[in-house]
Design an enzyme around this catalytic site. Structure first.
Site, PDB file in Angstrom:
ATOM      1  N   THR A 169      46.124  51.283  44.005  1.00  0.00           N
ATOM      2  CA  THR A 169      45.230  50.167  44.323  1.00  0.00           C
ATOM      3  C   THR A 169      45.271  49.068  43.261  1.00  0.00           C
ATOM      4  O   THR A 169      44.352  48.256  43.172  1.00  0.00           O
ATOM      5  CB  THR A 169      43.772  50.670  44.511  1.00  0.00           C
ATOM      6  OG1 THR A 169      43.339  51.280  43.288  1.00  0.00           O
ATOM      7  CG2 THR A 169      43.666  51.655  45.644  1.00  0.00           C
TER       8      THR A 169
ATOM      9  N   HIS B 211      38.482  45.939  49.203  1.00  0.00           N
ATOM     10  CA  HIS B 211      39.904  46.163  49.512  1.00  0.00           C
ATOM     11  C   HIS B 211      40.349  47.615  49.283  1.00  0.00           C
ATOM     12  O   HIS B 211      40.904  48.262  50.172  1.00  0.00           O
ATOM     13  CB  HIS B 211      40.780  45.296  48.594  1.00  0.00           C
ATOM     14  CG  HIS B 211      40.492  43.841  48.614  1.00  0.00           C
ATOM     15  ND1 HIS B 211      41.012  42.982  49.555  1.00  0.00           N
ATOM     16  CD2 HIS B 211      39.762  43.063  47.770  1.00  0.00           C
ATOM     17  CE1 HIS B 211      40.635  41.741  49.289  1.00  0.00           C
ATOM     18  NE2 HIS B 211      39.871  41.766  48.205  1.00  0.00           N
TER      19      HIS B 211
ATOM     20  N   ASN C 256      43.606  44.049  37.154  1.00  0.00           N
ATOM     21  CA  ASN C 256      42.371  43.260  37.198  1.00  0.00           C
ATOM     22  C   ASN C 256      41.948  42.838  35.798  1.00  0.00           C
ATOM     23  O   ASN C 256      41.450  41.729  35.593  1.00  0.00           O
ATOM     24  CB  ASN C 256      41.240  44.064  37.837  1.00  0.00           C
ATOM     25  CG  ASN C 256      41.326  44.069  39.346  1.00  0.00           C
ATOM     26  OD1 ASN C 256      41.736  43.074  39.948  1.00  0.00           O
ATOM     27  ND2 ASN C 256      40.963  45.170  39.960  1.00  0.00           N
TER      28      ASN C 256
ATOM     29  N   ASP D 297      38.214  49.153  43.143  1.00  0.00           N
ATOM     30  CA  ASP D 297      38.861  50.400  42.709  1.00  0.00           C
ATOM     31  C   ASP D 297      37.795  51.446  42.389  1.00  0.00           C
ATOM     32  O   ASP D 297      37.952  52.636  42.717  1.00  0.00           O
ATOM     33  CB  ASP D 297      39.675  50.170  41.432  1.00  0.00           C
ATOM     34  CG  ASP D 297      40.731  49.094  41.560  1.00  0.00           C
ATOM     35  OD1 ASP D 297      41.898  49.417  41.769  1.00  0.00           O
ATOM     36  OD2 ASP D 297      40.368  47.904  41.448  1.00  0.00           O
TER      37      ASP D 297
ATOM     38  N   PHE E 293      47.084  39.526  45.173  1.00  0.00           N
ATOM     39  CA  PHE E 293      47.015  39.737  43.721  1.00  0.00           C
ATOM     40  C   PHE E 293      47.880  40.904  43.223  1.00  0.00           C
ATOM     41  O   PHE E 293      48.669  40.739  42.276  1.00  0.00           O
ATOM     42  CB  PHE E 293      45.547  39.968  43.308  1.00  0.00           C
ATOM     43  CG  PHE E 293      45.385  40.253  41.844  1.00  0.00           C
ATOM     44  CD1 PHE E 293      45.453  39.231  40.903  1.00  0.00           C
ATOM     45  CD2 PHE E 293      45.178  41.554  41.386  1.00  0.00           C
ATOM     46  CE1 PHE E 293      45.317  39.495  39.542  1.00  0.00           C
ATOM     47  CE2 PHE E 293      45.038  41.824  40.034  1.00  0.00           C
ATOM     48  CZ  PHE E 293      45.109  40.792  39.107  1.00  0.00           C
ATOM     49  N   ASN E 294      47.731  42.089  43.799  1.00  0.00           N
ATOM     50  CA  ASN E 294      48.424  43.266  43.238  1.00  0.00           C
ATOM     51  C   ASN E 294      49.938  43.088  43.235  1.00  0.00           C
ATOM     52  O   ASN E 294      50.624  43.532  42.301  1.00  0.00           O
ATOM     53  CB  ASN E 294      48.069  44.540  44.028  1.00  0.00           C
ATOM     54  CG  ASN E 294      46.662  45.008  43.758  1.00  0.00           C
ATOM     55  OD1 ASN E 294      46.083  44.681  42.722  1.00  0.00           O
ATOM     56  ND2 ASN E 294      46.096  45.763  44.690  1.00  0.00           N
TER      57      ASN E 294
ATOM     58  N   ASP F 216      43.284  50.076  38.955  1.00  0.00           N
ATOM     59  CA  ASP F 216      42.976  49.136  37.861  1.00  0.00           C
ATOM     60  C   ASP F 216      41.508  48.695  37.962  1.00  0.00           C
ATOM     61  O   ASP F 216      41.219  47.521  38.145  1.00  0.00           O
ATOM     62  CB  ASP F 216      43.928  47.925  37.901  1.00  0.00           C
ATOM     63  CG  ASP F 216      43.792  47.086  39.166  1.00  0.00           C
ATOM     64  OD1 ASP F 216      43.319  47.619  40.204  1.00  0.00           O
ATOM     65  OD2 ASP F 216      44.136  45.893  39.126  1.00  0.00           O
TER      66      ASP F 216
END
Ligand code: BDR
Ligand code: CA
Length: 335
Positions: A133, A256, A48, A24, A174-175, A19
């Site tokens: 991701t 990340h 995102n 990413d 978050f994810n 995303d």
């Protein structure tokens, strides 16, 4: 080794579901920069920012690095049950705040993400590695809609979750927080890589690892003069590092998502342990929490390999080296 001394190990075939998103975007670049990885397709998901933006950003990045041959297929535009919540506050409304927005030279595939994944897995001679991701919405579709092809998934490596604290809520990363119901489906179908196969082998790279995997202004300045790609990454970092300095008081920004790819390139970078991980979907305060049984108190079987630490120096050296190399490579002609 061949008679010429060249390695005959064929590159690992990888499909990246993402995303983009600053980190990413850097994960895509790292994946194409290393000869041990063959990035065969990119699929996108809302996270995102909206799906329209994440898809456009994936296309933009592939344009920039001259890899328009890698197809991009758009997936789910919202989580399974919840409304979409984005991280535009962190990544900007476009998802890639920093560099000037440009229109990609080409569009996405006519296939949807799940159709692309089905095609890739059914046509593959050897099992393919999936990397996710973003929120796990597309991956939950893989679990539910493609059970006949699970044996063609070599493993699934995700950036998501945390054993300890969250980053989007005190409890959740978050994810996973964006689509906990999808994450629940994925973790219920998972098994530990290398164990007797009873599911999809899953590696979870969460915040314990990625919060140590940061780049700083110094890395941005170093990359800025290494070519078009380096300049683009520097502009991404100007925004992303600045955001983390202001919001958290950190020296740098965690990259990340790039850790998933770095782990495939060099599995000795992260320290990980098998654990049972369940996803909280009901609670108001703790929704999206990855409840990781670090000390085996439940007696439940491990279903994932969970990252706990990373050799940051080696990660940073690898990442900066690979990004610098793409930056100085001759651009391919765009089709
Ligand atoms: C994750 O959230 C997103 O904002 C990043 O792209 C990363 O995948 C980190 O929690
Ligand atoms: Ca992401």
């Amino acid at each position: 080794m061949s008679a010429t001394g060249a390695s005959e190990i064929s590159p690992r075939r990888v499909l990246l579901d993402c995303d983009p998103g600053h980190d990413d975007a850097i994960a895509i670049m790292l994946a194409v920069s290393d000869p041990s990885i063959d990035l065969i397709a990119v699929t996108t998901v809302a996270g995102n920012v909206t799906l329209e933006h994440t898809t456009r950003n994936a296309l933009r990045v592939l344009d920039l690095i001259g890899r328009t041959d890698i197809p991009v297929a758009a997936g789910r535009d919202s989580p399974r049950i919840r409304d979409l919540s984005t991280a535009a506050a962190m990544h900007g409304e476009s998802g890639l705040a920093g560099p000037l927005p440009v229109t990609p030279s080409h569009g996405p595939s006519d296939l949807t993400a799940i159709e692309m994944i089905e095609r890739v897995l059914s046509e593959a001679a050897e099992p393919v590695t999936l990397v996710a991701t973003g929120p796990l919405t597309n991956m939950a579709d893989v679990v539910e809609q493609l059970p006949h092809l699970h044996h063609m998934i070599r493993e699934l490596v995700i950036m998501g979750g945390a054993v300890d604290l969250g980053n989007w809520t005190p409890a959740a990363e978050f994810n996973i927080w964006v689509d906990p119901h999808a994450a629940d489906i994925v973790f219920r179908s998972a098994c530990v890589p290398g164990a007797d196969r009873t599911g999809i082998p899953l590696t979870m790279i969460g915040l314990e690892v990625t919060h140590r995997a940061w780049l700083t202004d110094e890395h941005a300045d170093f990359l800025r003069d290494t070519g078009d790609v380096g300049a683009f990454v520097a502009e991404l970092l100007d925004h992303f590092v600045g955001f983390h300095q202001e919001r958290f008081g950190w020296e740098g920004a965690p990259i990340h998502d790039a850790v998933t790819i770095a782990h495939l390139i060099d599995p000795t970078l992260i320290t990980a342990l098998p654990m049972n991980v369940q996803i909280e979907t009901e609670s108001v305060l703790c929704s999206g929490r990855t409840v990781a049984d670090r000390w085996s108190v439940t007696g439940l079987p491990a279903n994932a390999l969970v990252g706990l630490d990373i050799d940051r120096d080696r990660f940073v050296t690898m990442l900066v080296d690979r990004l610098q190399r793409i930056g100085s490579a001759p651009r391919r002609v765009l089709r």
